[in-house]
Design an enzyme around this catalytic site. Structure first.
Site, PDB file in Angstrom:
ATOM      1  N   HIS A  79      19.469   2.257   7.798  1.00 35.67           N
ATOM      2  CA  HIS A  79      19.037   0.987   7.143  1.00 35.67           C
ATOM      3  C   HIS A  79      19.871  -0.312   7.614  1.00 35.67           C
ATOM      4  O   HIS A  79      19.463  -1.382   8.138  1.00 35.67           O
ATOM      5  CB  HIS A  79      18.836   0.895   5.790  1.00 35.67           C
TER       6      HIS A  79
ATOM      7  N   GLU B  20      17.977  -7.425   9.843  1.00 39.41           N
ATOM      8  CA  GLU B  20      19.393  -6.853   9.394  1.00 39.41           C
ATOM      9  C   GLU B  20      20.550  -7.740  10.183  1.00 39.41           C
ATOM     10  O   GLU B  20      21.432  -8.011   9.641  1.00 39.41           O
ATOM     11  CB  GLU B  20      19.635  -5.440   9.847  1.00 39.41           C
TER      12      GLU B  20
ATOM     13  N   HIS C 105      22.789  -9.559   7.644  1.00 40.39           N
ATOM     14  CA  HIS C 105      23.838  -8.912   7.339  1.00 40.39           C
ATOM     15  C   HIS C 105      25.069  -9.110   8.664  1.00 40.39           C
ATOM     16  O   HIS C 105      26.208  -9.407   8.491  1.00 40.39           O
ATOM     17  CB  HIS C 105      23.735  -7.497   7.158  1.00 40.39           C
TER      18      HIS C 105
HETATM   19  P1  5GP Z   1      17.749  -3.970  -3.494  1.00 39.32           P
HETATM   20  O1  5GP Z   1      17.753  -5.248  -4.382  1.00 39.32           O
HETATM   21  O2  5GP Z   1      16.528  -3.437  -3.020  1.00 39.32           O
HETATM   22  O3  5GP Z   1      18.705  -3.066  -3.794  1.00 39.32           O
HETATM   23  O4  5GP Z   1      18.804  -4.570  -2.028  1.00 39.32           O
HETATM   24  C1  5GP Z   1      17.940  -5.452  -1.272  1.00 39.32           C
HETATM   25  C2  5GP Z   1      18.748  -5.939  -0.177  1.00 39.32           C
HETATM   26  O5  5GP Z   1      19.703  -6.791  -0.689  1.00 39.32           O
HETATM   27  C3  5GP Z   1      19.235  -4.620   0.617  1.00 39.32           C
HETATM   28  O6  5GP Z   1      18.462  -4.112   1.594  1.00 39.32           O
HETATM   29  C4  5GP Z   1      20.457  -5.259   1.392  1.00 39.32           C
HETATM   30  O7  5GP Z   1      20.110  -6.038   2.285  1.00 39.32           O
HETATM   31  C5  5GP Z   1      21.000  -6.205   0.290  1.00 39.32           C
HETATM   32  N1  5GP Z   1      21.864  -5.629  -0.651  1.00 39.32           N
HETATM   33  C6  5GP Z   1      21.682  -4.927  -1.764  1.00 39.32           C
HETATM   34  N2  5GP Z   1      22.681  -4.441  -2.366  1.00 39.32           N
HETATM   35  C7  5GP Z   1      23.834  -4.742  -1.619  1.00 39.32           C
HETATM   36  C8  5GP Z   1      25.231  -4.540  -1.545  1.00 39.32           C
HETATM   37  O8  5GP Z   1      25.622  -3.887  -2.386  1.00 39.32           O
HETATM   38  N3  5GP Z   1      25.872  -4.965  -0.438  1.00 39.32           N
HETATM   39  C9  5GP Z   1      25.454  -5.739   0.310  1.00 39.32           C
HETATM   40  N4  5GP Z   1      26.163  -6.246   1.422  1.00 39.32           N
HETATM   41  N5  5GP Z   1      23.995  -5.853   0.393  1.00 39.32           N
HETATM   42  C10 5GP Z   1      23.171  -5.394  -0.592  1.00 39.32           C
HETATM   43  P1  5GP Z   2      17.180  -5.630   3.201  1.00 35.80           P
HETATM   44  O1  5GP Z   2      17.238  -7.190   2.957  1.00 35.80           O
HETATM   45  O2  5GP Z   2      16.807  -4.713   2.082  1.00 35.80           O
HETATM   46  O3  5GP Z   2      18.313  -5.108   3.979  1.00 35.80           O
HETATM   47  O4  5GP Z   2      16.084  -5.509   4.340  1.00 35.80           O
HETATM   48  C1  5GP Z   2      14.855  -4.873   4.012  1.00 35.80           C
HETATM   49  C2  5GP Z   2      13.910  -5.798   4.810  1.00 35.80           C
HETATM   50  O5  5GP Z   2      13.520  -5.258   5.996  1.00 35.80           O
HETATM   51  C3  5GP Z   2      12.715  -5.992   4.078  1.00 35.80           C
HETATM   52  O6  5GP Z   2      11.980  -7.114   4.435  1.00 35.80           O
HETATM   53  C4  5GP Z   2      11.855  -4.876   4.490  1.00 35.80           C
HETATM   54  O7  5GP Z   2      10.378  -5.207   4.564  1.00 35.80           O
HETATM   55  C5  5GP Z   2      12.130  -4.830   6.174  1.00 35.80           C
HETATM   56  N1  5GP Z   2      11.999  -3.602   6.654  1.00 35.80           N
HETATM   57  C6  5GP Z   2      11.583  -3.271   7.785  1.00 35.80           C
HETATM   58  N2  5GP Z   2      11.425  -1.710   8.091  1.00 35.80           N
HETATM   59  C7  5GP Z   2      12.100  -1.229   6.818  1.00 35.80           C
HETATM   60  C8  5GP Z   2      12.890   0.208   6.678  1.00 35.80           C
HETATM   61  O8  5GP Z   2      12.272   0.938   7.510  1.00 35.80           O
HETATM   62  N3  5GP Z   2      13.315   0.138   5.392  1.00 35.80           N
HETATM   63  C9  5GP Z   2      13.445  -0.678   4.497  1.00 35.80           C
HETATM   64  N4  5GP Z   2      14.326  -0.617   3.439  1.00 35.80           N
HETATM   65  N5  5GP Z   2      13.342  -1.994   4.938  1.00 35.80           N
HETATM   66  C10 5GP Z   2      12.529  -2.327   6.091  1.00 35.80           C
END
Ligand code: 5GP
Ligand code: 5GP
Length: 226
Positions: A61, A115, A119
């Site tokens: 991811h 990503e 990040h």
């Molecule tokens: P969710 O709210 O679905 O747990 O996370 C959404 C997105 O927020 C993740 O895919 C990731 O990009 C970021 N994120 C969530 N939790 C963490 C964390 O503990 N550390 C970091 N660096 N990013 C996070």
């Molecule tokens: P995060 O901020 O949670 O790291 O990134 C998730 C973002 O990447 C969301 O906008 C999600 O729609 C997109 N995305 C695309 N492909 C994937 C996948 O395979 N897994 C996840 N968790 N997010 C994906």
């Protein structure tokens, strides 16, 4: 003589401050892998990449810079956009090991760009774009989560397994305690969704997690097939 030694002291202070500011950009990475079966069997469902159904294996991811206090930086450099040309040699590895499952179907570029921009730009002082994706792929190669689980009799067969057995199977194989994130399938069963490992700021070596994310799994969780 006096001027030169005070200039030297000023320079040393500046050097110290710049080292300090670079070393404080972030404290460690979370290396996060997702189980495709648990992404796809939710109410949101999934779409396979345009390149075809991914393997039944954990996919990357992301590699997420984090602070020791649990907070994390994001979107650190608006001027550094994802450039497929910079990672052209890594593309087939990314397609295989970092497939996108979001809808509508895509090649993966939108996921990788997200990503990098959210990040990757926060660890830019250490890893450039190529280095960042390379580091994630190398980590994926170092850590075979599915094999670790299978060796412990934990298979993606829709059965339930104890969270403790999943955690120890990985700890046993990898040498570090992972963080397990759960989500829910359409019947609201708690299931194995993502596995977090911690990595030092070089992006190369696994470390004990300074802090675990928040969230909770049931004590027994499903491992769905894919
Ligand atoms: P969710 O709210 O679905 O747990 O996370 C959404 C997105 O927020 C993740 O895919 C990731 O990009 C970021 N994120 C969530 N939790 C963490 C964390 O503990 N550390 C970091 N660096 N990013 C996070
Ligand atoms: P995060 O901020 O949670 O790291 O990134 C998730 C973002 O990447 C969301 O906008 C999600 O729609 C997109 N995305 C695309 N492909 C994937 C996948 O395979 N897994 C996840 N968790 N997010 C994906």
């Amino acid at each position: 003589m006096k001027t030169s030694s005070s200039t030297l002291i000023k320079l040393l202070v500046l050097l110290y401050l710049s080292v300090l500011s670079v070393s404080q950009e972030f404290d460690f990475f979370y290396f996060v892998q997702q189980w495709p079966g648990s992404y796809c069997d939710t109410v949101k469902s999934c779409c396979y990449p345009t390149t075809g159904k991914p393997e039944a294996d954990f996919g990357i991811h992301g590699l997420w810079p984090n602070y020791n206090d649990g907070n994390y930086p994001s979107n650190c450099d608006a001027n550094s956009t994802y450039d497929p040309k910079k990672v052209a040699d890594l593309r087939s590895g990314m397609q295989k090991n970092w497939p996108t499952l979001a809808c509508p179907s895509g090649s993966g570029v939108a996921f990788w760009a997200h990503e990098w921009e959210k990040h990757g730009t926060c660890s830019e002082s250490i890893l450039d774009q190529h280095g960042y994706f390379q580091a994630a792929l190398n980590l994926r190669r170092q850590v075979n989560l599915l094999q670790a689980l299978k060796n412990a009799g934990i298979n993606p067969d829709g059965e339930s397994y104890s969270l403790i057995s999943i955690r120890s199977a990985i700890q046993e194989a990898v040498g570090f305690t992972p963080w397990i994130e759960c989500n829910a399938d359409t019947s609201r069963n708690s299931q194995l969704y993502q596995i977090y490992l911690c990595v030092d700021t070089s992006g190369k070596a696994l470390i004990d997690c300074p802090v675990f994310p928040r969230g909770k799994c049931d004590s027994e969780i499903e491992f769905p097939s894919f």
